[in-house]
Design an enzyme around this catalytic site. Structure first.
Site, mmCIF file in Angstrom:
data_model
loop_
_atom_site.group_PDB
_atom_site.id
_atom_site.type_symbol
_atom_site.label_atom_id
_atom_site.label_comp_id
_atom_site.label_asym_id
_atom_site.label_seq_id
_atom_site.Cartn_x
_atom_site.Cartn_y
_atom_site.Cartn_z
ATOM 1 N N VAL A 67 0.798 -1.229 0.000
ATOM 2 C CA VAL A 67 0.000 0.000 0.000
ATOM 3 C C VAL A 67 0.830 1.279 0.000
ATOM 4 O O VAL A 67 0.267 2.375 -0.039
ATOM 5 C CB VAL A 67 -0.965 0.035 1.215
ATOM 6 C CG1 VAL A 67 -2.034 -1.021 1.067
ATOM 7 C CG2 VAL A 67 -0.202 -0.118 2.522
ATOM 8 N N TYR A 68 2.142 1.170 0.053
ATOM 9 C CA TYR A 68 2.959 2.387 0.033
ATOM 10 C C TYR A 68 2.771 3.099 -1.300
ATOM 11 O O TYR A 68 2.979 2.512 -2.364
ATOM 12 C CB TYR A 68 4.434 2.060 0.238
ATOM 13 C CG TYR A 68 4.806 1.642 1.653
ATOM 14 C CD1 TYR A 68 3.902 1.753 2.701
ATOM 15 C CD2 TYR A 68 6.066 1.131 1.930
ATOM 16 C CE1 TYR A 68 4.248 1.369 3.986
ATOM 17 C CE2 TYR A 68 6.425 0.752 3.224
ATOM 18 C CZ TYR A 68 5.508 0.868 4.242
ATOM 19 O OH TYR A 68 5.849 0.486 5.512
ATOM 20 N N THR A 69 2.383 4.349 -1.240
ATOM 21 C CA THR A 69 2.072 5.175 -2.412
ATOM 22 C C THR A 69 1.205 4.408 -3.413
ATOM 23 O O THR A 69 1.450 4.416 -4.609
ATOM 24 C CB THR A 69 3.352 5.714 -3.098
ATOM 25 O OG1 THR A 69 4.204 4.625 -3.457
ATOM 26 C CG2 THR A 69 4.098 6.649 -2.176
ATOM 27 N N GLU A 70 0.209 3.701 -2.831
ATOM 28 C CA GLU A 70 -0.784 2.976 -3.641
ATOM 29 C C GLU A 70 -0.132 1.980 -4.595
ATOM 30 O O GLU A 70 -0.586 1.805 -5.731
ATOM 31 C CB GLU A 70 -1.672 3.965 -4.397
ATOM 32 C CG GLU A 70 -2.440 4.903 -3.485
ATOM 33 C CD GLU A 70 -3.336 5.868 -4.240
ATOM 34 O OE1 GLU A 70 -3.122 6.036 -5.461
ATOM 35 O OE2 GLU A 70 -4.240 6.443 -3.618
ATOM 36 N N GLY A 71 0.909 1.323 -4.132
ATOM 37 C CA GLY A 71 1.578 0.311 -4.935
ATOM 38 C C GLY A 71 2.751 0.819 -5.745
ATOM 39 O O GLY A 71 3.518 0.031 -6.294
#
Length: 340
Positions: A67-71
């Site tokens: 999920v970091y920066t939406e992938g």
């Protein structure tokens, strides 16, 4: 673009040292490179420079999450593997459980959601396996036995080498670890990634003792107190800091307290006396706490990362460590300490 790093420089005294991850055979650098902002605030060029700097210093442990920066963090890191560094030069860690989308398998710790998340991570990272797969949080809506069955499947499939957790409190960690070790053929947990710094020592109440009991290594996130321990906020909020960002300001603000100010002053005083930086002092303190394997450090750019790497040269004198322990100490009472 940087040439691929096929060889490392000769050993030097300031190269990153390595430790075993919990009660396992996996060795990792005792500093991990965090990638939470990669693909967002951290550009591809900056990420490339950081990765090269880290590997050249002897670092091996790189941490991300689905999920970091939406992938985008995983996608960017994946694009650098094979192009800038060889896959086998790093211990690759990622996470699952956090909500990615609104679909039926878009988050949570159910068997279906976890295995779907793993496939997505492998696709974005462009690899066939990850070295450490971490459960990002406890999911109270799913039986822990189901969650752990997905972990076992991931390892038996060859897509995961070792498993850990993140943000588990003491009873959660002990429950999961006991279940895995009590059943032959199930994969033991090797790590718990938790917030830990001079400003946040809560894990010393129950998480750290539980980890020690089960042979689980601690991976501190926010080891610099969300940046506050560097002293950058002593006289205001720098325009280029996370504290000035609408997105990260609340995250930083939690540690801008009167207690934190006293601790930051002590860290700064120690740094002046040792002829080093407050960042190095704070990082060396948490790096060498009992049970800690590798603090996870994020950096704005390669220059900032080099400052973090300089902490490898620092061993805090016992008197300074004791003073920092004292000024940042937390209350331990019943039941952490038995009745007299």
């Amino acid at each position: 673009m940087f040439n691929r790093l096929r060889a490392r420089p000769a050993n030097t005294l300031d190269r990153v040292q390595h430790r075993q991850l919990g009660r396992s055979g996996l060795r990792v650098s005792r500093l991990a490179l965090g990638t939470m902002t990669w693909g967002g605030d951290t550009s591809e060029e900056q990420a490339t420079e950081q990765l090269v700097t880290f590997i050249e210093a002897g670092g091996t442990f790189v941490d991300t999450a689905d999920v970091y920066t939406e992938g985008e963090s995983e996608r960017l890191l994946g694009s650098l593997l094979g192009e800038v560094v060889d896959r086998d030069q790093i211990v690759l860690a990622t996470k699952a459980v956090a909500r990615r989308d609104d679909g039926p398998f878009g988050g949570g710790a159910s068997r279906g959601a976890l295995l779907s998340a793993l496939e997505g991570s492998l696709r974005r990272l462009r690899v066939d396996h990850v070295d450490l797969w971490q459960l990002h949080a406890w999911d109270c809506s799913v039986p822990i036995e189901e969650t752990l069955s997905a972990v076992d499947s991931a390892v038996s499939s060859g897509k995961v080498r070792y498993v850990g957790v993140s943000n588990y409190c003491g009873w959660q960690l002990s429950t999961a670890a006991t279940l895995q070790r009590a059943r032959p053929g199930h994969e033991p947990l090797v790590s718990n990634q938790v917030e830990y710094s001079l400003l946040e020592r809560g894990i010393e109440r129950e998480v750290r003792p539980a980890a020690a009991q089960h042979g689980i290594g601690l991976l501190p996130w926010a080891p610099l107190g969300r940046g506050v321990l560097t002293g950058k906020y002593r006289n205001g909020t720098p325009a280029d800091s996370r504290g000035a960002s609408a997105h990260f300001a609340p995250y930083v603000e939690q540690h801008r307290t009167e207690r934190a100010a006293r601790i930051v002053q002590a860290v700064s005083t120690a740094a002046e006396g040792l002829g080093t930086t407050a960042l190095a002092v704070a990082l060396a303190w948490v790096r060498d706490r009992p049970g800690v394997v590798a603090p996870v450090v994020g950096a704005r750019d390669a220059v900032q990362l080099k400052v973090s790497l300089s902490a490898e040269q620092l061993e805090l004198p016992p008197a300074i460590r004791a003073a920092l322990d004292d000024v940042s100490g937390i209350e331990l009472g019943y039941p952490e300490r038995p009745l007299a």
